[in-house]
Scaffold this motif. Structure first.
Motif, short mmCIF file in Angstrom:
data_model
loop_
_atom_site.label_atom_id
_atom_site.label_comp_id
_atom_site.label_asym_id
_atom_site.label_seq_id
_atom_site.Cartn_x
_atom_site.Cartn_y
_atom_site.Cartn_z
N GLU A 166 44.26 76.36 -57.72
CA GLU A 166 42.97 75.79 -57.34
C GLU A 166 42.69 75.67 -55.84
O GLU A 166 41.79 74.98 -55.45
CB GLU A 166 42.82 74.41 -57.98
N LYS A 167 43.47 76.30 -54.98
CA LYS A 167 43.16 76.18 -53.55
C LYS A 167 41.89 76.93 -53.21
O LYS A 167 40.93 76.36 -52.71
CB LYS A 167 44.33 76.69 -52.69
N LEU A 168 41.86 78.25 -53.44
CA LEU A 168 40.58 78.95 -53.51
C LEU A 168 40.26 79.01 -55.00
O LEU A 168 40.98 79.63 -55.77
CB LEU A 168 40.71 80.37 -52.94
N GLY A 169 39.19 78.34 -55.39
CA GLY A 169 39.04 78.01 -56.80
C GLY A 169 38.83 79.17 -57.76
O GLY A 169 37.87 79.93 -57.64
N THR A 170 39.72 79.30 -58.71
CA THR A 170 39.55 80.24 -59.83
C THR A 170 39.71 79.50 -61.15
O THR A 170 40.06 80.09 -62.16
CB THR A 170 40.56 81.39 -59.76
N TYR A 171 39.48 78.18 -61.13
CA TYR A 171 39.54 77.34 -62.33
C TYR A 171 40.86 77.49 -63.08
O TYR A 171 40.91 77.41 -64.31
CB TYR A 171 38.35 77.65 -63.25
N GLY A 172 41.95 77.73 -62.33
CA GLY A 172 43.26 77.82 -62.95
C GLY A 172 43.54 79.12 -63.67
O GLY A 172 44.61 79.29 -64.26
N ILE A 173 42.59 80.07 -63.61
CA ILE A 173 42.74 81.33 -64.36
C ILE A 173 43.73 82.26 -63.68
O ILE A 173 44.48 82.99 -64.34
CB ILE A 173 41.36 81.99 -64.53
N ILE A 174 43.73 82.28 -62.35
CA ILE A 174 44.60 83.18 -61.59
C ILE A 174 45.83 82.41 -61.11
O ILE A 174 45.71 81.35 -60.52
CB ILE A 174 43.85 83.77 -60.38
#
Length: 280
Positions: free
Chosen positions: A62-70
């Motif tokens: 979640e640092k650069l947000g990918t909603y936990g997907i990556i």
């Protein structure tokens, strides 16, 4: 630009990767991506900008947000366009060419058009104010094992499945399916279209063959938001990358242009975009 890689083989090898080894790109891989980005172009006459940034994700993604997907990615690619006609096709075309180059080098990628926090990436990539950041992709070395989130997503979206030819390709009208035999020299380029990735794996492209051309359309219901329409057109651009690069690999000739469509009754929800006029 004709990609200097085995195109059809690379398309068949490409798959979406959401779980990465937590290590930076090797200098030679990053340099190859940068060199490809300098050379990218498209046959639709629209301006496209691509980006690469290094920004380590936190453990929860979640640092650069990918909603936990990556998971585990350190580097991201991005693509932006001005708001002009055919620019979404051009963006899909150029960004997919870049992704195919990454695939050929053994790197993992995945198109993300909605499942990322756009404002953070717009700031990090320094996207011009008058342009739209259409999509991003992590790029890195695939982890040996997929995360549970990725496994569940692939199952839900049936990521490995694709529509049959009869649902995508037509002969003369939208009632007669086009067969591989009737497609002749264009059977392989169309098969590469069929294998293209798309948002939620809906494969919104439709192709109609006439005597001297292949006509490309996008399937979506009226009333979609402008953003959703653009994503469908980007999906077609991805498919057109597969089509055109395979055509070039086979040495077939022709040109993309918009052509009149008065010779056919176009079904509801089918929207004409561009044609490939077959060379003499």
């Amino acid at each position: 630009m004709k990609l200097s890689i085995p195109v059809a083989e690379t398309i068949q090898k490409r798959h979406s990767v959401r779980t990465y080894e937590n290590k930076p790109l090797l200098p030679q891989d990053r340099d190859a991506l940068l060199e490809c980005m300098k050379q990218l172009d498209n046959p639709f006459g629209a301006s496209v900008h691509t980006y690469i940034i290094d920004q380590k994700l936190k453990a929860d993604g979640e640092k650069l947000g990918t909603y936990g997907i990556i998971k585990g990615a350190n580097t991201f690619l991005g693509v932006s366009i001005p708001n002009i006609e055919l620019a979404p096709l051009a963006a899909g075309y150029e960004f997919e060419n870049l992704i195919l180059l990454a695939t050929h080098r053994g790197l993992g990628t995945v198109w993300l058009a909605a499942t990322f926090k756009r404002d953070g990436f717009v700031f990090a990539m320094k996207i011009p104010r008058d342009e739209l950041l259409l999509a991003i992709s992590p790029v890195g070395y695939p982890a040996a094992k997929r995360s549970l989130t990725e496994t569940l997503m692939r199952s839900a979206m049936k990521s490995s499945s694709r529509k049959a030819w009869k649902e995508l390709f037509y002969q003369a009208d939208f009632r007669t399916p086009l067969t591989e035999d009737l497609a002749g020299d264009y059977a392989q380029p169309l098969e590469m279209v069929r294998l293209a990735p798309s948002a939620k794996n809906v494969q919104p492209w439709r192709v109609r063959k006439t005597q001297n051309a292949y006509h490309f359309y996008v399937d979506y219901k009226s009333g979609l938001s402008k953003e959703e329409e653009i994503i469908k057109q980007v999906d077609l651009g991805i498919a057109l990358s597969h089509f055109h690069q395979t055509v070039l690999e086979l040495g077939l000739t022709g040109v993309f242009e918009q052509m009149p469509q008065e010779d056919v009754k176009i079904p509801e929800n089918i929207h004409y975009m561009i044609s490939w006029r077959i060379g003499e």
